[in-house]
Scaffold this active site. Structure first.
Site, PDB file in Angstrom:
ATOM      1  N   ASN A 144       0.517  -1.360  -0.130  1.00 48.45           N
ATOM      2  CA  ASN A 144      -0.044  -0.099  -0.002  1.00 48.45           C
ATOM      3  C   ASN A 144       0.835   1.417  -0.175  1.00 48.45           C
ATOM      4  OD1 ASN A 144       0.691  -0.472   2.601  1.00 48.45           O
ATOM      5  ND2 ASN A 144      -1.051   0.311   3.517  1.00 48.45           N
ATOM      6  N   GLY A 218       1.951  -5.504   7.683  1.00 50.09           N
ATOM      7  CA  GLY A 218       1.018  -6.469   6.825  1.00 50.09           C
ATOM      8  C   GLY A 218      -0.029  -7.092   7.282  1.00 50.09           C
ATOM      9  N   SER A 219      -0.827  -7.970   7.032  1.00 50.28           N
ATOM     10  CA  SER A 219      -2.092  -8.656   7.396  1.00 50.28           C
ATOM     11  C   SER A 219      -1.802  -9.509   8.649  1.00 50.28           C
ATOM     12  CB  SER A 219      -2.687  -9.790   6.582  1.00 50.28           C
ATOM     13  OG  SER A 219      -1.977 -10.780   6.355  1.00 50.28           O
ATOM     14  N   THR A 220      -2.926  -9.192   9.554  1.00 48.09           N
ATOM     15  CA  THR A 220      -2.871 -10.084  11.081  1.00 48.09           C
ATOM     16  C   THR A 220      -2.868 -11.863  10.563  1.00 48.09           C
ATOM     17  OG1 THR A 220      -4.167  -8.476  12.077  1.00 48.09           O
ATOM     18  CG2 THR A 220      -4.129 -10.694  12.891  1.00 48.09           C
ATOM     19  N   THR A 222      -0.893 -13.119   8.367  1.00 48.96           N
ATOM     20  CA  THR A 222       0.438 -13.406   7.980  1.00 48.96           C
ATOM     21  C   THR A 222       1.557 -13.086   9.430  1.00 48.96           C
ATOM     22  OG1 THR A 222       0.076 -12.796   5.669  1.00 48.96           O
ATOM     23  CG2 THR A 222       2.365 -12.485   6.475  1.00 48.96           C
ATOM     24  N   GLY A 223       0.955 -12.053   9.946  1.00 51.22           N
ATOM     25  CA  GLY A 223       1.591 -11.863  11.282  1.00 51.22           C
ATOM     26  C   GLY A 223       1.868 -12.805  12.412  1.00 51.22           C
ATOM     27  N   GLU A 240       3.624  -4.494  12.793  1.00 47.37           N
ATOM     28  CA  GLU A 240       2.290  -3.545  12.721  1.00 47.37           C
ATOM     29  C   GLU A 240       1.445  -4.361  11.701  1.00 47.37           C
ATOM     30  OE1 GLU A 240      -0.284  -1.496  11.054  1.00 47.37           O
ATOM     31  OE2 GLU A 240       1.445  -0.602  10.001  1.00 47.37           O
ATOM     32  N   CYS A 274      -3.703   1.123   6.831  1.00 50.16           N
ATOM     33  CA  CYS A 274      -4.046   0.247   8.139  1.00 50.16           C
ATOM     34  C   CYS A 274      -4.902   0.989   8.898  1.00 50.16           C
ATOM     35  CB  CYS A 274      -2.897  -0.347   8.548  1.00 50.16           C
ATOM     36  SG  CYS A 274      -1.461   1.224   9.048  1.00 50.16           S
ATOM     37  N   GLU A 450       6.917   1.717  15.659  1.00 49.84           N
ATOM     38  CA  GLU A 450       7.772   2.281  14.714  1.00 49.84           C
ATOM     39  C   GLU A 450       7.846   3.764  15.016  1.00 49.84           C
ATOM     40  OE1 GLU A 450       7.817  -0.280  10.998  1.00 49.84           O
ATOM     41  OE2 GLU A 450       6.119   0.490  11.255  1.00 49.84           O
TER      42      GLU A 450
END
Length: 473
Positions: A144, A218-220, A222-223, A240, A274, A450
Site C-alpha cells: 500500500n 501486513g495482515s494479521t 501473516t503476522g 504492525e 492500515c 515504529e
C-alpha cells in the site's frame, strides 16, 4: 521487457527466474522482477552479516550515508514517482508525496542524536545504558505504501547500526529495487540487500538463522505465521498488522469541517491504509446530515489511473483485494445494507477499480463492520449514547487507531482515551507518520513501535554497564 534486479553485497544479484509486475489500472505488465532462489537469499543474508561489523562501528559514516540516500530520492523524484504510481496504482501527486516523506525520514535520522542514559550514579558506582545493533534485520513491506513503510523501518534500522535484507510485496517490488540500486552509491556493500518473490521467500527470510529480527507490516494472519516461525530461532519481532479503526462523531461535531476530513481519511489511497477510518459511528441526531455530505463527496470523487490528470483515487492494487472488498459489499447488501454511493466499477478501464462506497442500514454483525476492508467501502452506523458508541467501537479484535469528533475538545479527549487502540486522535484521524512520534498497535493489530524513541529501541539491544567509582569494586 525491462527487468529490475535485486541488490546483494552492493551489486546486482545474479538472475534466475522472473515474473511480470502488473499495472493495476490496465492489467498490463510493467517490468519483470526476480524470483529469489534459496541460495540467493542465503547470499543476501551472508552479505548483510559480513558488512555488519564495520557499519556498526561508524556512526558518522551512517549519518552521512543516510543524507546521501535522501539526496538521491530528491534527485530522482519524478522517475520514482511515475514508477510507484504505475505499479501501485495511486495518483501521481500521492506517489510524489510518498517519496518526499521517505526522504524526510532519512533526513530526520541522519540528524538524530541521543545522549547516554545514566541509570544510577552514587559514590560507589555508575550504571549506564548502552545500545548495540540487533544484527541482520529482515524488513518485510506491504504494497500500500512501498516507500514510506520501507523507510519507516530502514532509516532507524541503519541509524542504529544494523544491516538489512528487504523483502517488498510481490505486486510492488519495482520502486524498492530501483531505490536499492540508487542507494548502492551511498551505502557500503552488504548494508542494504533485497530479495523478491512470493510468500515462500518471506517465509524463508523469517526462518533464516542468520537473521536476528523481523520488522513486518501486513495482515494479521501473516503476522501470526511470522510469529510462529520466528519462535524457532527466538527472533525479535515488530509486527504492525491490520486495523479496523473507528471514528466516533458526537452530536456537537462540526460537520462542515468534519465530513471532508472523514471522507479523505476513509478513502485515501483507495482505503488501503492500515489506520484509515473503517467504521464511522455517528450520533443519531447527525446521522442523516453526515450521510448526505459523505454521499455528495463520493459522487464527485475522481477515480481513474494514477497517471491521469486530476485523479483523486486509483485502483486497488491487486485482484485479491478487489475481490475481498466486493465480497464485503455483497455481504452487506445480503444482510439488508444499502450502498447509497459508489461500490461499482467504472467502465472505462479494465483494472481493479471500485468507486468510493458509502454503506448504510448495516448492523455491527456484518463482515464489512467486523473485518478489515482495506479498500474503498465505508459503513456508517448510528448510535444514541456515548458509552454505547465506545463499547461498539471496542468490540473488535483490532486495536490500531481511533478518533472522536466534537467541538468540545476536553470532552472528546476524555472519550477517545477509552478506545482500545494505540493511535488516538481528536478531530483528525490517521495523520501522516512523523518520525518523532511512535506508531504501533495492540490486540490483533500487533505489537512493538515504529518511529519515536520507542521505535528506535526496536532496533537495538539495550545493555546495562556497571562501573565502580575510583577503581576496583
Amino acid at each position: 521487457m525491462d527487468r529490475q534486479f535485486n541488490i546483494s553485497g552492493g551489486h546486482r544479484a545474479a538472475g534466475g527466474d522472473w515474473y511480470a509486475v502488473e499495472n493495476p489500472a490496465f492489467l498490463t505488465p510493467i517490468a519483470e522482477a526476480p524470483l529469489t532462489a534459496p541460495q540467493a537469499l542465503d547470499d543476501a543474508v551472508a552479505s548483510a552479516s559480513a558488512a555488519l561489523g564495520s557499519w556498526a562501528k561508524d556512526p558518522m559514516g551512517r549519518r552521512n550515508a543516510l543524507k546521501g540516500c535522501a539526496a538521491l530520492l530528491a534527485s530522482n523524484l519524478e522517475d520514482l514517482a511515475v514508477l510507484l504510481s504505475r505499479e501501485q496504482g495511486k495518483p501521481l501527486p500521492a506517489a510524489k508525496r510518498e517519496i518526499l516523506s521517505a526522504k524526510s525520514y532519512l533526513e530526520y535520522f541522519a540528524d538524530k542524536t541521543v545522549h547516554q542514559e545514566v541509570i544510577l550514579r552514587d559514590t560507589n558506582r555508575t550504571v549506564v545504558a548502552l545500545s548495540s545493533p540487533v544484527g541482520v534485520v529482515g524488513l518485510i513491506v506491504p504494497w500500500n505504501f512501498p516507500l514510506v513503510l520501507l523507510m519507516m523501518k530502514l532509516a532507524p534500522a541503519l541509524w542504529a547500526g544494523n544491516t538489512v535484507v528487504v523483502k517488498p510485496a510481490p505486486t510492488t517490488p519495482l520502486t524498492t529495487l530501483a531505490v536499492a540500486s540508487l542507494f548502492a552509491a551511498c551505502l557500503p556493500p552488504g548494508v542494504l540487500n533485497t530479495v523478491t518473490g512470493g510468500a515462500d521467500v518471506g517465509a524463508s527470510l523469517v526462518s533464516h538463522e542468520g537473521v536476528a529480527k523481523i520488522s513486518f507490516t501486513g495482515s494479521t494472519p501473516t503476522g501470526k505465521k511470522i510469529m510462529e516461525s520466528a519462535a524457532q530461532t527466538l527472533k525479535r519481532l515488530t509486527l504492525e498488522l491490520g486495523g479496523n479503526d473507528a471514528a466516533v462523531v458526537l452530536q456537537d461535531a462540526d460537520l462542515e469541517t468534519s465530513a471532508p476530513l472523514l471522507f479523505e481519511r476513509a478513502f485515501m489511497n483507495a482505503g488501503q491504509v492500515c489506520c484509515a477510518v473503517k467504521r464511522l459511528f455517528v450520533h443519531r441526531s447527525l446521522y442523516e446530515p453526515l450521510v448526505e455530505k459523505m454521499v455528495a463527496i463520493a459522487k464527485h470523487w475522481r477515480v481513474g489511473p494514477g497517471l491521469n490528470e486530476g485523479v483523486q483515487m486509483g485502483p486497488l492494487n491487486n485482484r485479491q483485494q478487489f475481490e475481498h472488498v466486493k465480497g464485503l459489499l455483497d455481504d452487506a447488501v445480503a444482510g439488508g445494507g444499502r450502498i447509497v454511493a459508489g461500490g461499482d466499477t467504472p467502465p472505462d478501464w479494465p483494472g481493479h477499480f471500485i468507486r468510493p462506497a458509502i454503506v448504510v442500514d448495516i448492523t455491527d454483525s456484518r463482515r464489512l463492520v467486523r473485518e478489515e476492508q482495506f479498500g474503498p467501502a465505508l459503513p456508517i452506523l448510528p448510535f444514541d449514547d456515548e458509552d454505547e458508541a465506545i463499547a461498539r467501537a471496542n468490540a473488535s479484535e483490532f486495536g490500531l487507531g481511533g478518533s472522536v469528533w466534537s467541538r468540545d475538545i476536553e470532552r472528546a479527549t476524555a472519550l477517545v482515551s477509552r478506545l482500545e487502540a494505540v493511535n488516538l486522535f481528536v478531530n483528525q484521524h490517521a495523520t501522516p507518520p512523523e518520525p518523532a512520534i511512535p506508531f504501533g498497535g495492540m490486540k490483533s493489530s500487533g505489537f512493538g513501535y515504529e518511529f519515536g524513541d520507542w521505535g528506535l529501541d526496536e532496533f537495538v539491544v539495550r545493555k546495562v554497564l556497571h562501573s565502580p567509582v575510583g577503581g576496583m569494586a
